[in-house]
Each structure stands twice: as structure tokens, then as C-alpha cells.
Scaffold this active site. Structure first.
Site, PDB file in Angstrom:
ATOM      1  N   CYS A  10       0.756  -1.151  -0.014  1.00  0.00           N
ATOM      2  CA  CYS A  10      -0.036  -0.058   0.087  1.00  0.00           C
ATOM      3  C   CYS A  10       0.834   1.094   0.078  1.00  0.00           C
ATOM      4  O   CYS A  10       0.545   1.910  -1.029  1.00  0.00           O
ATOM      5  CB  CYS A  10      -0.852  -0.031   1.123  1.00  0.00           C
ATOM      6  SG  CYS A  10      -2.231  -1.301   1.043  1.00  0.00           S
TER       7      CYS A  10
HETATM    8  N1  LIG Z   1      -2.728  -6.030   2.176  1.00  0.00           N
HETATM    9  C1  LIG Z   1      -3.328  -4.881   2.556  1.00  0.00           C
HETATM   10  O1  LIG Z   1      -2.815  -4.806   3.732  1.00  0.00           O
HETATM   11  C2  LIG Z   1      -4.283  -3.944   1.883  1.00  0.00           C
HETATM   12  C3  LIG Z   1      -4.825  -2.999   2.626  1.00  0.00           C
HETATM   13  C4  LIG Z   1      -5.801  -2.464   1.925  1.00  0.00           C
HETATM   14  C5  LIG Z   1      -6.112  -2.177   0.534  1.00  0.00           C
HETATM   15  N2  LIG Z   1      -5.515  -3.456  -0.142  1.00  0.00           N
HETATM   16  C6  LIG Z   1      -5.664  -3.289  -1.526  1.00  0.00           C
HETATM   17  O2  LIG Z   1      -6.474  -4.442  -1.804  1.00  0.00           O
HETATM   18  C7  LIG Z   1      -5.939  -4.940  -3.165  1.00  0.00           C
HETATM   19  C8  LIG Z   1      -5.487  -6.547  -3.147  1.00  0.00           C
HETATM   20  O3  LIG Z   1      -4.635  -6.514  -2.121  1.00  0.00           O
HETATM   21  P1  LIG Z   1      -4.062  -7.765  -1.460  1.00  0.00           P
HETATM   22  O4  LIG Z   1      -2.903  -7.484  -0.179  1.00  0.00           O
HETATM   23  O5  LIG Z   1      -5.328  -8.561  -0.998  1.00  0.00           O
HETATM   24  O6  LIG Z   1      -3.102  -8.499  -2.506  1.00  0.00           O
HETATM   25  P2  LIG Z   1      -2.550 -10.086  -2.605  1.00  0.00           P
HETATM   26  O7  LIG Z   1      -1.496 -10.246  -3.549  1.00  0.00           O
HETATM   27  O8  LIG Z   1      -2.600 -10.498  -1.205  1.00  0.00           O
HETATM   28  O9  LIG Z   1      -3.890 -10.878  -3.119  1.00  0.00           O
HETATM   29  C9  LIG Z   1      -4.363 -10.660  -4.473  1.00  0.00           C
HETATM   30  C10 LIG Z   1      -4.906 -11.991  -5.019  1.00  0.00           C
HETATM   31  O10 LIG Z   1      -5.468 -11.877  -6.199  1.00  0.00           O
HETATM   32  C11 LIG Z   1      -5.159 -12.890  -6.865  1.00  0.00           C
HETATM   33  N3  LIG Z   1      -5.464 -12.618  -8.263  1.00  0.00           N
HETATM   34  C12 LIG Z   1      -4.637 -11.646  -9.179  1.00  0.00           C
HETATM   35  N4  LIG Z   1      -5.500 -11.429 -10.496  1.00  0.00           N
HETATM   36  C13 LIG Z   1      -6.536 -12.341 -10.171  1.00  0.00           C
HETATM   37  C14 LIG Z   1      -7.679 -12.337 -11.223  1.00  0.00           C
HETATM   38  N5  LIG Z   1      -7.510 -11.841 -12.297  1.00  0.00           N
HETATM   39  N6  LIG Z   1      -8.546 -13.091 -10.831  1.00  0.00           N
HETATM   40  C15 LIG Z   1      -8.605 -13.837  -9.555  1.00  0.00           C
HETATM   41  N7  LIG Z   1      -7.559 -13.488  -8.659  1.00  0.00           N
HETATM   42  C16 LIG Z   1      -6.690 -12.733  -8.968  1.00  0.00           C
HETATM   43  C17 LIG Z   1      -3.768 -13.166  -6.699  1.00  0.00           C
HETATM   44  O11 LIG Z   1      -3.672 -14.666  -6.963  1.00  0.00           O
HETATM   45  C18 LIG Z   1      -3.671 -13.114  -5.185  1.00  0.00           C
HETATM   46  O12 LIG Z   1      -4.075 -14.346  -4.424  1.00  0.00           O
HETATM   47  C19 LIG Z   1      -5.065  -4.172  -3.716  1.00  0.00           C
HETATM   48  O13 LIG Z   1      -5.617  -3.041  -4.539  1.00  0.00           O
HETATM   49  C20 LIG Z   1      -4.390  -3.738  -2.449  1.00  0.00           C
HETATM   50  O14 LIG Z   1      -3.733  -2.139  -2.708  1.00  0.00           O
HETATM   51  C21 LIG Z   1      -4.496  -4.046   0.515  1.00  0.00           C
END
Ligand SMILES: NC(=O)c1ccc[n+]([C@@H]2O[C@H](COP(=O)([O-])OP(=O)(O)OC[C@H]3O[C@@H](n4cnc5c(N)ncnc54)[C@H](O)[C@@H]3O)[C@@H](O)[C@H]2O)c1
Length: 401
Positions: A257
Site C-alpha cells: 500500500c
Molecule cells: N494488503 C493490505 O494490507 C491491503 C490493505 C488495504 C487495501 N489493499 C488493496 O487491496 C487489493 C488487494 O491487495 P491484497 O493485499 O489482498 O493482494 P494479494 O496479492 O494478497 O492478493 C491478491 C490475490 O488476487 C489474486 N489474483 C490476481 N489476479 C487475479 C484475477 N484476475 N482473478 C482472480 N484472482 C486474481 C492473486 O492470485 C492473489 O491471491 C489491492 O488493491 C491493495 O492495494 C491491500
């Protein structure tokens, strides 16, 4: 109600676990290894216990899949896929686009689509809605809403239930359905007047952190040049009961983030002709910290690191998680190696990284602490090398910021 959650990472799996208490959840992920593991009841993220997952699977309330057809019967779809930067450090919406394709190609009745992925204002209205319509075989009137995620992996005091959640729909109907969905597992919902406000608020929250971390990182360098302790000075400033918020210096910012989201804000600002000077500079200051730290270590060690054995302690981007995305350890190791140091790293929480395994916490000439997990004691860190440089402010008796 059947809920599909696209992306089963930190955000998607967390939502799946909470929503699974009330709805039938299908967790769609393009990574088949993760899907198999989840269907075996094994959680791959901090904060969601495997036991919780196993219970949901046993009760028939959760199933992971990589098959788009499994989301066809859903009434509500949440998008929680990565929103990284391209190699040119521009917003990369390709994962969101792929999620829109999965929805468009598989869902043939009107549903509510909620985006939880972080992106710039206008993403829901101008990217997600048209993309799903474009991928759908027929024109379907879906409802669209945004509710940016605020999960902080590894954190115990705030979770989905007690962290206030922003939300807004493109239509009144979408707003109301979104309120209904989250009110089951979130105590405080905060409706804002448009999806763009919610999207911008999320970016500003993380930009606020990035800019303040950069400021304190710059101040750490000023304090060192003045021969005073940055930590004592910050503690002194923090006795002011109003108008001050303490941030602590570090080797830089990591995770999905804070190093990324401000660049989304800067990109949309500049596209609209607005300045993003502060945001761009803050990013640079944080990235430059790695070199500053290596300079300090080099100076303390006779002006050369050539051939010296250096142990980097803690390569996760923050304590007590295994997440190495954008970790400051990467740049610190790069600078150390560029100067001829023989570098290994210790981090039992991460285990393996870039094909290397965690080295023993001993026997180095120099140790540099980037992240201090709770499982690693100060005493063991201090005993790991004759010279220890601590970037965390948590190892009393070591050299450091
Ligand atoms: N991790 C955090 O602390 C956090 C906090 C707030 C917001 N976010 C936001 O949330 C979103 C997701 O982040 P995250 O940390 O969960 O990411 P992550 O990498 O942990 O998980 C994303 C998942 O999506 C899957 N993926 C990718 N492309 C895909 C597709 N086309 N179809 C289905 N699955 C798919 C990946 O295999 C992975 O398992 C981002 O925009 C991030 O900025 C993250």
C-alpha cells in the site's frame, strides 16, 4: 445470498472469512496453488486462522475456485485483486481488468459489484463499469459500489468489525445494497457522497502515512548530523497533547500500500494538471533511506564494506508478517552487495526469499536490523555480530537511526 470474492489474498480472504459467517462465499483466485490450499482448509495469510476456514468449508459456506463458472450464480461480487505499479511506476489496472473479464464473461443476471481494490478516483465509474459491460455478452444493468479496504495484516486491535468502513454506490440502490452487505460484519459504516470521494480518501490515508514517514526519515538524518537522538527528540515532541502525531524513522516503507498508493494519487493529480510535488518527493526520500543507512554502516566500519560479512536481520516489510512486497530490505541488500559486502539475511518468519533461505542469527561481522519480529530477541540480535546497526529503534545498545 451468494457472494463471490475475486482475489483470495490479504484482502479477499479476510472478507471471505467475515462474510462467510452470513453468506455462501465463493473465493475466486487465478492462482490454482492458493485455491487448492484454501480448499484444504489452509490459510495463507496472517489474521485468518486455518481453523476458521475449515469450519466454513465444513458448514458448506466457503469454497475456493479458479473456474469462472463457479461465480455464475452469485448475487454480489467483491473485487479484491492487486493494483500494483507498472515497470514505469504507473498505475497497473490489468488485474482489475482481468477481474472484470471474469465477471463479465460469467455473470448473466444483474448483481452488485463492489470494488475493494485500491485505485484512483474514477476507477469504478470510468474503468470497472465499462470493462464489465464490454466483457458481458449482453447489456446487463449491474449495480456498482466502492468500499476501500483498510485491513492491516497482522494487527489484532482493529479488524473488519471495528474498523470504520467508507462506501458509496454509483446509484442509490447500489449504496443501499452495499450498506446492507457490510452492516452484517462491520459496526461502523461511513457513507460518502460519491465513489470518487471514497477512492480518494483511501489514497489520501496512505499518502498521509507516506509523507509523514518521509518527513521523519529526513528528520532522522538531521538529528544525526546534529549529534542528537532522533528517538529522544520524537518522544519529547510527542508529549504535546495536541497537533502532533508521532511517526518513527525506518529503512523505508514496504508492503502493497504505502509505497504504491501515493503514486496512484500522484498519477491522477498530474493527469489533471494538479501538483504532486510532496508525494513524489516523499517517495524519493523513503527510497533514499536504504543508501543513507548503508553509508552510515560503511562509515562506522572503516569506510569500506568490501569483503565484509553482513547479516540483514528481518526482510519482511513489517514485524510479525511474512510479506516481503516492496520491502526496504531489498534496496539495503542491493547497496550492501554493490559495495562488495558478503550479504546473508535472517528472517525465520519469511523463511525463503528470492531462492535464498534464512541464515542463522550469528557469526556475521556486521548486522543490520531492518525489521524486528517479536520472535527475535534483542539479546540475540546484539550477540549476532560485533557491530549491529538498528533501523527500527527497538534494539537498545545498538548503533542506529
Ligand atoms: N494488503 C493490505 O494490507 C491491503 C490493505 C488495504 C487495501 N489493499 C488493496 O487491496 C487489493 C488487494 O491487495 P491484497 O493485499 O489482498 O493482494 P494479494 O496479492 O494478497 O492478493 C491478491 C490475490 O488476487 C489474486 N489474483 C490476481 N489476479 C487475479 C484475477 N484476475 N482473478 C482472480 N484472482 C486474481 C492473486 O492470485 C492473489 O491471491 C489491492 O488493491 C491493495 O492495494 C491491500
Amino acid at each position: 445470498m451468494k457472494v463471490a470474492i475475486i482475489g483470495q489474498g490479504y484482502v479477499g480472504l479476510t472478507i471471505s472469512a467475515f462474510a462467510g459467517e452470513f453468506f455462501d462465499v465463493v473465493g475466486f483466485d487465478s492462482n490454482q496453488r492458493i485455491v487448492k490450499q484454501l480448499n484444504d482448509g489452509i490459510s495463507h495469510i496472517e489474521g485468518i486462522e486455518s481453523a476458521v476456514l475449515k469450519n466454513l468449508i465444513r458448514d458448506g459456506r466457503y469454497q475456493a475456485t479458479s473456474d469462472g463458472q463457479d461465480i455464475a450464480e452469485s448475487d454480489l461480487v467483491v473485487i479484491a485483486v492487486p493494483t500494483p505499479l507498472t515497470t514505469f511506476r504507473k498505475p497497473d489496472l490489468s488485474f482489475i481488468d482481468a477481474a472484470c473479464r471474469t465477471i463479465g464473461e460469467n455473470i448473466e443476471k444483474p448483481v452488485l459489484v463492489i470494488n475493494e481494490s485500491t485505485s484512483f478516483p474514477g476507477t469504478l465509474r470510468n474503468f470497472i463499469k465499462p470493462a464489465i459491460e464490454n466483457y458481458s455478452k449482453h447489456l446487463i444493468e449491474h449495480s456498482y459500489a466502492i468500499s476501500p479496504e483498510r485491513v492491516d495484516p497482522g494487527r489484532r486491535d482493529f479488524n473488519q468489525r471495528n474498523t470504520p468502513r467508507l462506501f458509496a454506490g454509483l446509484t442509490l440502490e447500489a449504496t443501499e445494497k452495499t450498506r446492507e452487505f457490510y452492516s452484517r460484519f462491520c459496526d461502523q459504516l461511513v457513507e460518502v457522497s460519491s465513489p470518487e470521494v471514497a477512492e480518494a480518501a483511501k489514497l489520501f490515508e496512505n499518502t498521509f502515512r507516506q509523507v509523514n514517514i518521509a518527513l521523519v526519515n529526513e528528520f532522522a538524518q538531521i538529528a544525526h548530523s546534529l549529534g542528537i537522538s532522533v528517538h529522544e527528540t520524537l518522544d519529547a515532541a510527542n508529549t504535546k497533547p495536541y497537533g502532533f502525531m508521532k511517526f518513527t524513522p525506518s529503512a523505508g516503507v514496504g508492503g502493497h500500500c504505502i509505497p504504491v498508493d501515493p503514486t496512484y494519487l500522484a498519477a491522477i493529480a498530474e493527469e489533471n494538471g494538479a501538483p504532486a510535488t510532496f508525494i513524489r518527493r516523499a517517495n524519493e526520500v523513503n527510497l533514499e533511506m536504504s543508501e543513507y543507512i548503508v553509508n552510515r554502516v560503511e562509515t562506522d566500519n572503516g569506510g569500506s564494506l568490501h569483503g565484509k560479512s553482513v547479516l540483514v536481520i528481518g526482510v519482511a516489510y513489517k514485524p510479525n508478517v511474512a510479506d516481503v512486497r516492496e520491502t526496504a530490505a531489498e534496496l539495503v541488500i542491493m547497496h550492501l552487495r554493490n559495495r562488495g559486502a558478503v550479504v546473508s539475511w535472517h528472517d525465520e518468519v519469511v523463511g525463503t526469499w528470492h531462492g535464498e533461505s534464512s541464515a542463522p542469527l550469528s557469526g556475521a561481522g556486521i548486522s543490520v536490523v531492518i525489521t524486528k519480529h517479536d520472535v527475535v530477541s534483542e539479546r540475540d540480535i546484539l550477540a549476532s555480530a560485533p557491530y549491529v546497526f538498528d533501523t527500527t529503534g527497538k534494539v537498545a545498545g545498538a548503533k542506529g537511526l
